[in-house]
Scaffold this motif. Sequence first.
Motif, mmCIF file in Angstrom:
data_model
loop_
_atom_site.group_PDB
_atom_site.id
_atom_site.type_symbol
_atom_site.label_atom_id
_atom_site.label_comp_id
_atom_site.label_asym_id
_atom_site.label_seq_id
_atom_site.Cartn_x
_atom_site.Cartn_y
_atom_site.Cartn_z
ATOM 1 N N GLY A 3 7.001 3.894 1.280
ATOM 2 C CA GLY A 3 6.344 3.543 0.037
ATOM 3 C C GLY A 3 7.284 3.290 -1.113
ATOM 4 N N PRO A 37 5.492 -0.644 -4.077
ATOM 5 C CA PRO A 37 4.462 -1.622 -3.697
ATOM 6 C C PRO A 37 3.946 -2.396 -4.901
ATOM 7 N N THR A 38 3.591 -3.633 -4.648
ATOM 8 C CA THR A 38 3.164 -4.697 -5.577
ATOM 9 C C THR A 38 4.346 -5.388 -6.239
ATOM 10 N N ARG A 70 5.052 -10.708 -2.416
ATOM 11 C CA ARG A 70 4.466 -9.476 -2.967
ATOM 12 C C ARG A 70 4.479 -8.421 -1.880
ATOM 13 N N TRP A 71 5.036 -7.243 -2.191
ATOM 14 C CA TRP A 71 4.995 -6.151 -1.229
ATOM 15 C C TRP A 71 3.631 -5.478 -1.348
ATOM 16 N N GLY A 72 2.761 -5.871 -0.477
ATOM 17 C CA GLY A 72 1.359 -5.481 -0.477
ATOM 18 C C GLY A 72 0.590 -6.633 0.137
ATOM 19 N N LEU A 86 -4.375 -1.083 -0.607
ATOM 20 C CA LEU A 86 -3.076 -1.734 -0.725
ATOM 21 C C LEU A 86 -2.331 -1.617 0.603
ATOM 22 N N PHE A 88 0.689 -1.980 2.148
ATOM 23 C CA PHE A 88 2.138 -2.179 2.070
ATOM 24 C C PHE A 88 2.843 -1.759 3.353
ATOM 25 N N ASN A 89 2.157 -1.048 4.244
ATOM 26 C CA ASN A 89 2.674 -0.693 5.564
ATOM 27 C C ASN A 89 1.715 -1.157 6.646
ATOM 28 N N TRP A 152 3.807 -11.151 7.243
ATOM 29 C CA TRP A 152 3.522 -11.762 5.959
ATOM 30 C C TRP A 152 2.353 -12.739 6.066
ATOM 31 N N SER A 166 2.748 -12.679 0.677
ATOM 32 C CA SER A 166 2.769 -11.219 0.612
ATOM 33 C C SER A 166 3.200 -10.657 1.959
ATOM 34 N N ALA A 168 3.999 -6.836 4.493
ATOM 35 C CA ALA A 168 3.888 -5.402 4.763
ATOM 36 C C ALA A 168 5.034 -5.003 5.672
#
Length: 257
Positions: A3, A37-38, A70-72, A86, A88-89, A152, A166, A168
């Motif tokens: 995170g 994230p984001t 964007r990471w998310g 969200l 992100f993973n 992505w 974006s 993950a």
Amino acid sequence: MCGRYAVTADPATLAAELDAIDETEPDEVRVGYNIAPTSTVAAVVDRHERSDDAPEDATGDVRRRIRAMRWGFVPVWAKQIQSGPLLFNARSESVATKPAFRQAYSRHRCLVPMEGWYEWVPQESATRSRPVKIPYFMSRADGQRLFAAGVWSAWRNPDDDHVLLSCAVLTTAAAGALARVHDRMPLMLPPNHWDQWLDPDASAPDVLLTNPGEEFAEQIDVRQVSTLVNSVRNDSPKLIEAVSSSAAAGSDSETLF
């Protein structure tokens, strides 16, 4: 999970190191010691050359590229960016079948470069009624950069037709001593796996999702760091410097290593 992470190489530096094309705009990508994230981050992809006569991914030579994402992760079918949790993973064990990620896993895979990642470990404190969360930073002991597997998407905003890229980061079960910090860790890929992972025209072999095991964990340095990293507003090299357990959480805290 993953995170928060650190990356000090800007897109131009990454492009030079990887013989890639830098497709980012100036100051578009966040670089620093507290990436959350984001944030807009640099991601590595292999894609076909674009042309006026054919859409991307259809014709032209495949080249390695650095793109801002964007990471998310936003699935292509989402009606709006914030239409769900969200993402992100993505768990490596289910990325190929989970509805949010399976299409991206098929043809839209990437690498997310980083110097290392953070995790927080709850520890009891004699001075507080609740456990305190102690941050740790994981990085390669030899100082080399890490590249996490990612997926992505290219989400098109139905209101203005703008395309948002974006991503993950894939995670796997923590290996070896890393499990004492957290039960998950980013799935890092060695250079000999990059071509297959990034191939835009083929599915990724399942073996690339294999947990790297203790051999990988033995290459990772784990150090307790300052709680300054707890706030995303803080961003400096001090965030990854080792601190003693007493300096971070009081003399009653226990060290993991």
